[in-house]
Write a protein that holds these residues in place. Structure first.
Motif, PDB file in Angstrom:
ATOM      1  N   CYS A  86       0.818  -1.217   0.000  1.00 53.17           N
ATOM      2  CA  CYS A  86       0.000   0.000   0.000  1.00 53.17           C
ATOM      3  C   CYS A  86       0.850   1.265   0.000  1.00 53.17           C
ATOM      4  O   CYS A  86       0.321   2.363  -0.174  1.00 53.17           O
ATOM      5  CB  CYS A  86      -0.952   0.005   1.192  1.00 53.17           C
ATOM      6  SG  CYS A  86      -0.152   0.320   2.778  1.00 53.17           S
ATOM      7  N   ALA A 103      -4.581  -5.736  -3.791  1.00 54.91           N
ATOM      8  CA  ALA A 103      -4.549  -4.293  -4.057  1.00 54.91           C
ATOM      9  C   ALA A 103      -4.051  -4.070  -5.480  1.00 54.91           C
ATOM     10  O   ALA A 103      -3.146  -4.756  -5.952  1.00 54.91           O
ATOM     11  CB  ALA A 103      -3.628  -3.611  -3.055  1.00 54.91           C
ATOM     12  N   TYR A 162      -4.098   3.153   1.768  1.00 59.94           N
ATOM     13  CA  TYR A 162      -4.476   2.238   0.695  1.00 59.94           C
ATOM     14  C   TYR A 162      -3.963   2.785  -0.624  1.00 59.94           C
ATOM     15  O   TYR A 162      -4.282   3.928  -1.002  1.00 59.94           O
ATOM     16  CB  TYR A 162      -5.993   2.053   0.628  1.00 59.94           C
ATOM     17  CG  TYR A 162      -6.424   1.065  -0.438  1.00 59.94           C
ATOM     18  CD1 TYR A 162      -6.311  -0.304  -0.198  1.00 59.94           C
ATOM     19  CD2 TYR A 162      -6.909   1.480  -1.670  1.00 59.94           C
ATOM     20  CE1 TYR A 162      -6.680  -1.227  -1.172  1.00 59.94           C
ATOM     21  CE2 TYR A 162      -7.274   0.565  -2.650  1.00 59.94           C
ATOM     22  CZ  TYR A 162      -7.155  -0.790  -2.390  1.00 59.94           C
ATOM     23  OH  TYR A 162      -7.506  -1.710  -3.360  1.00 59.94           O
TER      24      TYR A 162
END
Length: 321
Positions: free
Chosen positions: A47, A267, A223
Motif C-alpha cells: 500500500c 490491491a 491504501y
C-alpha cells in the motif's frame, strides 16, 4: 510551540517500473506526527506505507511535496541529512538483517554515536541504552554477537542502537512481525515505556490493526499510496468509517462484534491506479449494490476525493459519508 513534530505535505514518491511505466508508491500524502504520541500507519502489503516511512527517514527522495520536521523543511543534502537522521531513527522489521553478524553488540549500538561524532563517554552511553532497552545487566551483552541472542533480544539491541542518540522520532517498520508471539508483547511494552520515560514520539508501520489497537494513540489507514482514514485510535477502532478500514478491522480478534469481511483480490498495481475512489474495485459497498442504492456508484467509479472531517479529528475519504 506547535504540537506537530513532523509533517508531510502533498508527498509523492514514484518509481520506474517495467515497460517505462511509473509506480505511484506514495500518491499525495498529508500526514502529521505529533509530539509524544504513537501513530500507527496501517495497511496491506504494497500500500506504500514502508515507502512513506523510508521517505520520512530520508532514504527515498520525494518527486513532489515536502517533509517538515520541527518546523523546518527536510533538505536532501549530506550535512542536513546527517543531523536529521540523528533525531529521526528507524527500527527495521528483521533485527538479524539489520545487525552486522561480524560486529559485537557494543559496536552495533555505538555505531550511531560514531557516525554522529557525539562527544562524551561512549561506553557509558552504550550501556545505558542497552539497559533502557531491557538488556540488563548490559555488561553481559556487550561482547556477544547477534547470533548468540534470541530474536527478541536482537530487536532490543536494534532499539538500543536507535535510542542511544536520544532521537525525537522513532520510525518502527513492522517491529514485531518477525518475533515469536511470546515476546511481541514485551517489545510493544518497551516501546510504550520509551514514549512515557524518554519522551520519544513513535511512528509504527504495520499491516496489523490488532497491534495498533494495543499501542497507538492515533491511526492512519493507507491504501494504494494514499491515506483513506485517520483519527484517534479509540474513535477510529470503535467507529471505523471507511469500508477498507472496516474490512481490516473485521479480522482482528479484539473486534468480536464486527461481521468479518473478506476483501476480494489483491490491491491494484500502483502503475494502474483506478479512476475515482481507488478502493472502488474491491469495495463491499460497490460489490453489494449498496453504493448504487445510495446513488453514489458513479461517483465512486469516476470522482477522486480527499479526506474530509467526519467528527472532530477523525477524517475519511469515502463518497458514502
Amino acid at each position: 510551540m506547535s504540537d506537530v513534530l513532523l509533517e508531510t505535505r502533498g508527498l509523492h514518491v514514484r518509481f520506474a517500473a517495467r515497460h517505462g511505466e511509473i509506480a505511484r508508491a506514495v500518491d499525495g500524502v498529508d500526514l502529521e506526527v505529533r509530539h509524544g504520541e504513537v501513530l500507527a500507519l496501517v495497511g496491506e502489503s504494497g500500500c506504500g506505507k514502508t515507502t512513506l516511512a523510508r521517505t520520512i527517514m530520508g532514504l527515498e527522495r520525494p518527486a513532489e511535496g515536502e517533509i517538515v520536521f520541527e518546523g523546518e523543511p527536510v533538505r536532501y543534502e549530506g550535512r542536513f541529512l546527517r543531523g536529521y537522521r540523528g533525531k529521526v531513527q528507524m527500527v527495521f522489521q528483521d533485527p538479524m538483517g539489520s545487525l552486522n553478524p561480524r560486529r559485537t553488540i557494543y559496536e552495533a549500538v555505538a555505531e550511531g554515536l560514531r557516525i554522529q561524532k557525539l562527544p562524551g563517554d561512549e561506553a557509558a552511553r552504550v550501556a545505558e541504552a542497552l539497559a533502557r532497552a531491557g538488556l540488563r545487566p548490559p555488561e553481559r551483552f556487550l561482547q556477544l554477537y547477534p547470533y548468540e541472542l534470541s530474536g527478541g533480544q536482537r530487536q532490543r539491541v536494534v532499539i538500543a542502537g536507535a535510542m542511544v542518540l536520544n532521537p525525537s522520532l522513532l520510525v518502527a517498520d513492522e517491529p514485531v512481525s518477525s518475533l515469536d508471539a511470546s515476546v511481541r508483547g514485551e517489545i510493544l511494552k518497551l516501546m510504550l515505556e520509551l514514549v512515557r520515560e524518554a519522551g520519544v514520539t513513535i511512528l509504527v508501520v504495520t499491516h496489523d490493526l490488532g497491534l495498533a489497537w494495543n499501542i497507538a494513540d492515533r491511526i492512519a489507514v493507507m491504501y494504494l499510496g494514499r491515506i483513506v482514514e485517520e483519527g484517534p485510535a479509540e474513535e477510529l477502532l470503535s467507529n471505523p468509517r471507511h469500508p477498507y478500514t472496516r474490512a481490516l478491522l473485521s479480522v482482528v480478534p479484539e473486534a468480536e462484534e464486527m461481521e468479518q469481511q473478506i476483501l476480494q483480490g489483491e490491491a491494484p498495481d500502483p502503475t494502474r491506479i483506478p479512476p475515482g475512489c481507488r478502493f472502488h474495485p474491491r469495495c463491499p459497498l460497490v460489490a453489494s449494490g449498496e453504493a448504487a442504492r445510495l446513488g453514489i456508484e458513479e461517483r465512486c467509479r469516476t470522482d477522486d476525493l480527499a479526506l474530509h472531517e467526519i467528527v472532530a479529528d477523525h477524517q475519511a475519504a469515502c463518497h458514502a459519508l
